[in-house]
Design an enzyme around this catalytic site. Structure first.
Site, PDB file in Angstrom:
ATOM      1  N   LYS A 126       0.865  -1.187   0.000  1.00 23.61           N
ATOM      2  CA  LYS A 126       0.000   0.000   0.000  1.00 23.61           C
ATOM      3  C   LYS A 126       0.892   1.224   0.000  1.00 23.61           C
ATOM      4  O   LYS A 126       2.034   1.170   0.471  1.00 23.61           O
ATOM      5  CB  LYS A 126      -0.882   0.007   1.249  1.00 23.61           C
ATOM      6  CG  LYS A 126      -2.154   0.753   1.074  1.00 23.61           C
ATOM      7  CD  LYS A 126      -3.215  -0.082   0.368  1.00 23.61           C
ATOM      8  CE  LYS A 126      -4.434   0.733   0.024  1.00 23.61           C
ATOM      9  NZ  LYS A 126      -5.557  -0.123  -0.352  1.00 23.61           N
ATOM     10  N   ASP A 166      -6.738   4.406  -4.672  1.00 22.48           N
ATOM     11  CA  ASP A 166      -7.464   4.233  -3.409  1.00 22.48           C
ATOM     12  C   ASP A 166      -8.134   5.583  -3.159  1.00 22.48           C
ATOM     13  O   ASP A 166      -8.316   6.363  -4.110  1.00 22.48           O
ATOM     14  CB  ASP A 166      -6.498   3.821  -2.289  1.00 22.48           C
ATOM     15  CG  ASP A 166      -7.207   3.272  -1.049  1.00 22.48           C
ATOM     16  OD1 ASP A 166      -7.589   2.097  -1.056  1.00 22.48           O
ATOM     17  OD2 ASP A 166      -7.396   4.017  -0.066  1.00 22.48           O
ATOM     18  N   THR A 210     -14.908  -2.969  -7.517  1.00 21.56           N
ATOM     19  CA  THR A 210     -14.995  -3.229  -6.079  1.00 21.56           C
ATOM     20  C   THR A 210     -16.464  -3.319  -5.654  1.00 21.56           C
ATOM     21  O   THR A 210     -16.862  -4.234  -4.926  1.00 21.56           O
ATOM     22  CB  THR A 210     -14.270  -2.131  -5.283  1.00 21.56           C
ATOM     23  OG1 THR A 210     -12.961  -1.968  -5.836  1.00 21.56           O
ATOM     24  CG2 THR A 210     -14.151  -2.492  -3.819  1.00 21.56           C
TER      25      THR A 210
END
Ligand code: 2IT
Length: 454
Positions: A126, A166, A210
């Site tokens: 990440k 993100d 998602t």
């Protein structure tokens, strides 16, 4: 509690005392690994858990960019390459003022288990920056993204690490980063970043993936409990790509989102987000001002409740927190439990505080599903993007959607299988949260054991 887990938890707490979000996720994951650690005493001999909680590599760097007034701005960038046992590191980039090492480590740790669960060959990572994209001009965003990649390019690549988006980092930002990456390496190495737009090597359906994946998981959870998605009403938080994807797929499958919450309060639309017009309006509203959902109520003549969350409303069948971490604390969890609603399906990364999650899992009437599994469709389609890039071709949206459906079904069925194998039950319900942690853990553990100690 298993002694080895307890020891690693205590060491991790001592070493990372000022990283609360990171400790929160380590506590949540490790405390559910008891049955698998009990069954494998050999893991302690090779310090497997100690190695898993420590990222393989943490990169922290300076990002310097010029704003529109010709001032030089300095931000901090991060990439935590958590675990590469299963494949190239993979995970999103978050641009938000709240970003710090604790947040990125929590997300990277979660990502490792999530990516493992997909069954695809990807490790966990990440990254991000404390850069605030709100109120920045197009050129400022571009210059920031280029500056971010000026350092990060040397740490990523199609076989090394493939960042995606993100919070605060969408297709536009990924495209700018990819453009700068291509300039720096002098090659069309598409697989170094995912979530690109289709004109730039991106996969069809990545922005919706998602949300669509979360609904596919929900369909399986409903089926297992003798329910059907048709006619169901859903309350969500968040109406970004993920929330929007949920609205759209739910509508396609005969359900509807009747409540959604934003930073300014929540919308109650009793008819649901039930038309292309409404879906398109949400996109427009978000593009104009991402902080306010109130205009939807004005436009479609429904209720807006300022400054409140919609958790606890009774006239829905399903709750799906899809905004950000720690959205649901004990106060909201108590309202959720009291509402009698039967499904609590996490979608955002760590949307529930640990005490609230434990409390919700104890409610016998409630099916609780963990975000690590539920939101894994996003990274799965990112990996499909890498696969298309490697083969130099594009799949159709239908092909991608079909593969996504299969992956989500597998994640759900494999979770249930793990729950059965270890007898993970709460009342008459499977503990899908613990099962997902064990499922992801086992894949990473097997690869690490096979590759030797390092
Ligand atoms: O949390 C996540 O799974 C993401 N932000 C997406 C990661 C990815 O590589 O697509």
């Amino acid at each position: 509690m298993n002694k080895y887990i307890e020891k690693v938890l205590n060491e991790t707490r001592a070493k990372n005392a000022n990283e609360p979000e990171f400790l929160q996720t380590v506590e949540e994951v490790l405390s559910s690994l008891e049955p698998v650690i009990d069954a494998h005493p050999e893991y302690e001999q090779v310090s497997l858990l100690e190695r898993m909680v420590e990222p393989e590599r943490t990169i922290e760097f300076r990002v310097v960019w010029e704003d529109d007034n010709h001032n030089w701005q300095v931000n901090r960038g991060y990439r935590v390459q958590y675990n590469g046992a299963l494949g190239p590191y993979k995970g999103g980039i978050r641009f938000d003022p709240s970003v710090n090492l604790s947040i990125i480590k929590f997300l990277g740790f979660e990502q490792t288990f999530k990516d493992a669960m997909t069954g695809l060959p990807i490790g966990g990572a990440k990254g991000g920056s404390d850069f605030d994209p709100r109120g920045k001009s197009e050129m400022e965003v571009m210059r920031f993204c280029q500056a971010f990649i000026n350092e990060l390019y040397r740490h990523i690549g199609q076989d090394i690490d493939c960042p995606a988006g993100d919070l605060g980092c969408g297709g536009r930002e990924i495209n700018y980063m990819y453009g700068q990456y291509r300039r720096l390496v002098g090659a069309s190495e598409f697989g170094a970043l995912s979530g690109k737009s289709v004109t730039t090597g991106g996969s069809l359906m990545r922005p919706e993936a998602t949300g669509y994946g979360a609904v596919y998981y929900l369909v399986e959870a409903l089926k297992l409990h003798g329910d059907d998605i048709k006619g169901k009403k859903i309350a969500i938080s968040g109406y970004g790509n993920v929330g929007w994807g949920i609205m759209r797929k739910a509508l396609e499958l005969g359900a509807k989102v009747t409540y959604f919450a934003g930073p300014d309060g929540y919308i109650h639309d009793p008819d649901g987000v039930d038309s292309e017009e409404k879906l398109n309006y949400i996109l427009e509203m978000r593009a104009k001002d991402p902080m306010h959902c109130a205009p939807y109520a004005e436009k479609f003549g429904c209720e807006f409740v300022a400054g409140q969350k919609c958790w606890g409303v009774k006239d829905v069948d399903i709750y799906m927190p899809a905004a950000t971490q720690n959205d649901v604390n004990m106060e909201w969890a108590e309202k959720i439990a009291a509402s009698g609603v039967k499904y609590y399906i996490e979608v955002a990364n760590m949307p529930t505080t640990n005490d609230a999650l434990e409390f919700l899992k104890k409610q016998e009437h409630l099916v609780v599903a963990p975000s690590k599994a539920v939101n894994a469709g996003g990274v799965s389609v990112s990996e499909l993007e890498m696969a298309q890039n490697a083969e130099r071709l594009y799949w159709t949206a239908e092909e991608v959607d079909e593969k996504l459906k299969g992956i989500m079904k597998n994640i759900f069925n494999n979770s249930v299988e793990v729950a059965k194998r270890y007898n993970l039950k709460r009342g008459d319900k499977y503990d899908l949260v613990a099962a997902a942690n064990i499922l992801g853990f086992q894949k990473v553990a097997d690869a690490m054991m096979a590759q030797g100690i390092f």
